[in-house]
Design a protein around this motif. Structure first.
Motif, PDB file in Angstrom:
ATOM      1  N   PHE B   5       0.872  -1.177   0.000  1.00 27.65           N
ATOM      2  CA  PHE B   5       0.000   0.000   0.000  1.00 27.65           C
ATOM      3  C   PHE B   5       0.908   1.227   0.000  1.00 27.65           C
ATOM      4  CE2 PHE B   5      -3.785  -2.058   2.504  1.00 27.65           C
ATOM      5  CZ  PHE B   5      -4.123  -2.782   1.362  1.00 27.65           C
ATOM      6  N   LEU B   6       0.622   2.164  -0.870  1.00 29.79           N
ATOM      7  CA  LEU B   6       1.365   3.424  -0.874  1.00 29.79           C
ATOM      8  C   LEU B   6       0.364   4.558  -0.743  1.00 29.79           C
ATOM      9  CD1 LEU B   6       2.899   1.483  -3.158  1.00 29.79           C
ATOM     10  CD2 LEU B   6       4.305   3.526  -3.392  1.00 29.79           C
ATOM     11  N   SER B   7       0.748   5.567   0.038  1.00 24.34           N
ATOM     12  CA  SER B   7      -0.102   6.757   0.018  1.00 24.34           C
ATOM     13  C   SER B   7       0.653   7.833  -0.734  1.00 24.34           C
ATOM     14  CB  SER B   7      -0.455   7.211   1.429  1.00 24.34           C
ATOM     15  OG  SER B   7       0.697   7.567   2.131  1.00 24.34           O
ATOM     16  N   ILE B   8      -0.015   8.426  -1.722  1.00 25.77           N
ATOM     17  CA  ILE B   8       0.629   9.427  -2.568  1.00 25.77           C
ATOM     18  C   ILE B   8      -0.279  10.651  -2.723  1.00 25.77           C
ATOM     19  CG2 ILE B   8       1.926   7.694  -3.864  1.00 25.77           C
ATOM     20  CD1 ILE B   8      -0.067   7.967  -6.118  1.00 25.77           C
ATOM     21  N   ILE B  93       5.274  10.556  -2.903  1.00 25.66           N
ATOM     22  CA  ILE B  93       4.976   9.400  -2.063  1.00 25.66           C
ATOM     23  C   ILE B  93       5.042   9.841  -0.608  1.00 25.66           C
ATOM     24  CG2 ILE B  93       5.682   7.067  -1.387  1.00 25.66           C
ATOM     25  CD1 ILE B  93       7.242   6.865  -3.971  1.00 25.66           C
ATOM     26  N   HIS B  94       4.020   9.494   0.188  1.00 16.00           N
ATOM     27  CA  HIS B  94       4.077   9.794   1.615  1.00 16.00           C
ATOM     28  C   HIS B  94       4.538   8.576   2.380  1.00 16.00           C
ATOM     29  CE1 HIS B  94       2.205  13.692   1.274  1.00 16.00           C
ATOM     30  NE2 HIS B  94       1.499  13.150   0.313  1.00 16.00           N
ATOM     31  N   ASP B  95       3.809   7.536   2.236  1.00 19.89           N
ATOM     32  CA  ASP B  95       4.042   6.374   3.070  1.00 19.89           C
ATOM     33  C   ASP B  95       3.920   5.107   2.254  1.00 19.89           C
ATOM     34  OD1 ASP B  95       4.752   5.602   5.554  1.00 19.89           O
ATOM     35  OD2 ASP B  95       3.062   6.643   6.521  1.00 19.89           O
ATOM     36  N   ILE B  96       4.507   4.065   2.783  1.00 20.94           N
ATOM     37  CA  ILE B  96       4.441   2.807   2.064  1.00 20.94           C
ATOM     38  C   ILE B  96       4.430   1.687   3.100  1.00 20.94           C
ATOM     39  CG2 ILE B  96       6.941   2.940   1.788  1.00 20.94           C
ATOM     40  CD1 ILE B  96       6.653   1.534  -0.888  1.00 20.94           C
TER      41      ILE B  96
END
Ligand code: SF4
Lengths: 632, 244
Positions: B5-8, B93-96
């Motif tokens: 899961f990536l938050s972008i 990209i914020h988090d992964i």
């Protein structure tokens, strides 16, 4: 640097607003203050078409590789965006920096086809730049152009300050150097002086430095230089060493789906098959191949820099590349694990091409496209399409044995000496191919599309003297041919005869047509290459208003010794050679491709000079003997 | 195979990329980054990549979640490091995090979107009236809205779908409206509906259709509590977090 303001809310009502925002991957954004020269590169059609054009991408790279210059893109806004720009008073602006085009030093158009001319005028207008060179001031950018149409740019000569004839990778550099010097010196003598300096550059044509005269009966008489700098003739430029020319290995990735959304690998330039209807085959000579190792390396870079999953091997007749089998094997090996497919856009009509196509389309067989161009052997000989019925049948047989079941066949109508028998030959051929599918596979239901374009005689071809078939006659031929297609599995499609007529006028026109172009544009013509916008009556009305007879340009057969409005431009191929080919056409005698056969004397090699480069074994280890064919 | 899961962010620069164009941009970035993504089988293999929602043309998102399947050989840090330099301006990209195979698809897990719509004000602005009308709207138990699509007209009561009070702010000639609503299977309301309702039925000083949108949040909402796929408590005890 000024920037235009566009409220994003406005774009919510525009179709595909991503066409107008820039910021695509690999687009180059430079600081305007950090460079001396600012070039806006324009394409007179909508984003999806413009972004697919290879020539423009190359020039974009050539300019942006320099540290003293920048190039930005601007395309024709679609009609909804044009209305918005007019309503909100947004001038035409570039995608990279949203900077008004009018603030650039140079506005450089690509002229890909004649039917885009009204879009050029429209873009100049939206930019706030006077349409005609004569009306421009020192504040306006230099308006220049390149591309296939500039070989006879006379109908638009009054709208452009100069033209780049031929391949412009090198002449663009010389032009920019000249411009930089002139700016540094404080623009002595204004843009007139600059144009004279630019005229010194080989391949650059400055139309305002020439005077044109006409006979009393309206025929073109002559063109005369008005300044010492104005060359006569103006020779086209070519790149001899195509392995070391700037390539666009970082093509811009479009934001939206475009016409050709894939990496493009140019394998060679030029084509010497000598099809007598084909302008590209004459003006881009001689053939110059790139080395296979070089192409592999470029292909690899292209894919790494884009993430594309398809690479298209492009050239005028791609299957003629001497190392095609090796190249395809190497590319497929290299790309197999990366899921990149290889495609060949133009297939030659022979079995060899099918073998290659089979290799590249291992899984899904899309339709097979072949261009026999004419329905009978007699007519194919007239146009020098060196393809026999046997070639066609072998190609189709091979394709059917290998799983293809859809064939698209391209033909032309209105070719010189054509009779109804030749047209019937088109239907016959399609029917025989339909039968062949049954013979080969035991099944019925092969789907065939026959697409017939109306022929447009082009300058710099052996058919440049011929009178175009009238619109009524083309329409009669279309009806006749339609009547011959009774099989529901064979689809018959044809082009609008009227568009072909206007195209023929513009292709072989002279400077007097600039008035017609301006008039028709004022009456609202834009996007003439789009059927939904093309309005034939508007064109006819504009000819009447300007007192010019369109048939004089399209339908009149020209005398072999008649001066042509484009005689001062030299593509390397001589008029003597074209006349010889025109006469041979009349007798149905063919001329062989000089690529792997002896020289035919078209003159481009000794004249430019240039060297034909082909890595086929026939050509190994000896220098080709070339000559200039002269008429007595 | 790893499931990530990536938050972008989908930023202003690419506001006008539609869902498929945005997805294609991401796919090509993954390819350029030479991240060993997993593809579907068959004649026409597709990269296993998906977004939490199909954001429309003209919608930016502070956060949008991306699901990507990659080979085991690549670490989360490598994905981040290789992908970041290949992203278009406007995508960050914020988090992964790695997701367990049994965790639901993001598109099924997330059920609440928060938006801010923004557009030019037209006519006179009466701040007090705006706040009154906003309060009136928020106070309603039911508001039945006729949603007209080319195919049919549907009636929806939008109030049960709104999860937080709507807020309106006027600043420098622009109106900003924030609202949150639940996603429903049968196609719920859209930001343009709220914008239109407020203009037409609550006298707000703007024109229907004259706005752009920012999605400022997306959540899994359960019993009034919001969670994101990156919260520790997001995927509770029945599932085990995979080892990093
Ligand atoms: S000069 Fe001769 S060899 Fe060169 S392109 Fe022409 S025909 Fe071919």
């Amino acid at each position: 640097m000024k920037q235009v303001y566009i409220d994003p809310v406005w774009l919510m009502h525009i179709q595909k607003p991503a066409r107008y925002i820039g910021g695509e991957w690999n687009s180059v954004v430079k600081d305007h203050d950090s460079v001396d020269l600012h070039v806006a590169l324009a394409f007179p059609d909508v984003y999806e078409v413009a972004m697919s054009h290879l020539g423009l991408k190359i020039i974009y790279s050539v300019i942006n590789k320099r540290s003293d210059a920048l190039a930005e893109r601007v395309y024709a806004p679609w009609v909804d965006m044009e209305a918005l720009m007019k309503e909100k008073q947004i001038p035409l602006y570039t995608l990279e920096s949203s900077c008004p085009v009018r603030d650039f030093d140079v506005l450089g158009f690509t002229l890909p086809y004649e039917m885009c001319y009204t879009n050029v005028l429209n873009m100049l207008h939206l930019a706030g730049i006077p349409l005609r060179t004569a009306d421009r001031t020192e504040e306006d950018p230099l308006v220049v152009a390149g591309g296939p149409c500039v070989y006879n740019a006379e109908p638009v000569a009054d709208f452009f300050d100069l033209f780049f004839i031929g391949e412009a990778e090198e002449s663009m550099g010389e032009f920019l150097e000249t411009l930089k010097m002139w700016k540094r010196e404080g623009r002595p003598g204004g843009r007139k002086e600059f144009l004279r300096r630019a005229a010194h550059i080989r391949g650059i044509y400055v139309p305002s430095l020439y005077e044109v005269s006409y006979e009393e009966d309206g025929r073109f008489r002559s063109i005369r230089p008005l300044a010492d700098e104005a060359a006569l003739p103006v020779y086209k430029r070519i790149i001899q060493d195509v392995d070391h020319v700037v390539i666009d290995d970082k093509p811009i990735l479009p934001h939206i789906e475009i016409v050709h959304d894939r990496a493009v690998l140019e394998m060679f330039r030029g084509c010497s098959r000598g099809c007598r209807f084909c302008q590209a085959g004459m003006i881009y000579r001689p053939v110059r191949e790139k080395k296979e190792e070089n192409l592999q390396e470029i292909a690899d870079r292209l894919i790494r820099n884009t993430g594309y999953s398809e690479i298209s091997l492009m050239s005028l007749s791609s299957a003629d590349y001497s190392r095609l089998p090796e190249l395809v094997d190497h590319l497929m090996d290299n790309f197999r694990d990366r899921r990149v497919s290889v495609s060949l856009p133009s297939l030659r009509v022979d079995s060899f091409s099918i073998d290659i196509a089979k290799k590249v389309q291992q899984v899904r067989k899309s339709g097979l496209t072949l261009a026999p161009e004419a329905g009978t052997q007699r007519l194919r000989d007239v146009i020098n399409k060196n393809v026999t019925e046997k070639d066609i049948m072998e190609a189709c047989g091979n394709a059917f044995r290998n799983g293809w079941s859809k064939v698209k066949l391209y033909f032309m109508m209105g070719l010189p000496t054509e009779t109804d028998e030749d047209l019937a030959g088109i239907a016959d051929l399609a029917n025989r191919i339909y039968q062949l599918y049954h013979t080969v596979t035991g099944k019925w239901g092969c789907r065939i599309t026959v697409s017939v374009a109306s022929f447009v005689p082009k300058p710099f071809t052996p058919f440049q003297w011929m009178g175009q078939c009238s619109v009524e006659e083309i329409e009669r031929k279309q009806r006749y041919l339609r009547g011959l297609f009774t099989n529901r599995n064979i689809k018959f499609a044809y082009h609008d005869a009227k568009t072909g007529y206007i195209e023929a006028i513009l292709a072989r026109g002279d400077r007097r047509l600039s008035d017609v172009l301006e008039t028709v544009w004022k009456h609202g013509a834009t996007y003439d290459s789009w059927t939904e916008f093309f309005d034939f009556d508007r064109w006819m009305e504009s000819f009447r208003e300007c007192g010019l007879d369109p048939d004089f340009y399209a339908a009149r057969e020209r005398a072999l010794d008649e001066a042509m409005p484009w005689d001062h431009i030299h593509c390397g191929v001589t008029k003597d050679f074209l006349r010889k080919e025109w006469r041979l056409a009349g007798r149905g005698v063919t001329t062989e491709d000089c690529r792997r056969h002896p020289c035919n004397g078209c003159a481009v090699c000794p004249m430019l000079p240039a060297v034909l480069v082909d890595y086929h074994k026939e050509n190994e280890g000896h220098e080709k003997t070339v000559f200039v064919y002269h008429e007595r | 195979m790893k499931r990530l899961f990536l938050s972008i962010t989908k930023g202003e620069e690419i506001r006008f990329l539609g869902h498929l164009d945005f997805l294609r941009t991401l796919e090509r970035a993954v390819l350029r980054a030479e991240i060993p993504a997993v593809f579907s089988e068959g004649f026409n293999p597709h990269m296993k990549i998906a977004l939490d929602a199909a954001l429309g043309v003209g919608v930016v998102a502070d956060l949008i979640y991306l699901e990507l399947r990659v080979e085991d050989s690549v670490s989360l840090e490598e994905v981040r490091e290789r992908l970041a330099p290949q992203l278009l301006k406007g995508i960050r990209i914020h988090d992964i995090r790695e997701a367990a195979p049994e965790w639901p698809k993001l598109i099924n897990y997330l059920n609440e979107d928060s938006y801010e719509a923004e557009g030019p004000v037209s006519g006179t602005v009466d701040e007090a009236r705006i706040q009154e009308e906003t309060a009136r709207f928020n106070g309603l138990d039911s508001f039945v809205y006729q949603r007209v699509t080319p195919k049919k007209v549907r009636e929806i009561d939008i109030m049960p779908l709104l999860t937080e009070p709507v807020a309106v702010r006027i600043d420098n000639g622009r109106a900003y409206v924030t609202f949150s609503f639940l996603r429903t299977r049968t196609g719920s309301i859209q930001p343009k509906d709220i914008w239109k309702i407020l203009a037409e039925s609550f006298h707000m000083p703007w024109m229907p259709g004259e706005f752009v949108c920012r999605r400022c949040g997306v959540y899994h909402r359960e019993n009034g509590v919001r969670m994101t796929p990156f919260d520790e408590a997001a995927f509770p005890a029945t599932t085990q977090e995979p080892e990093k």
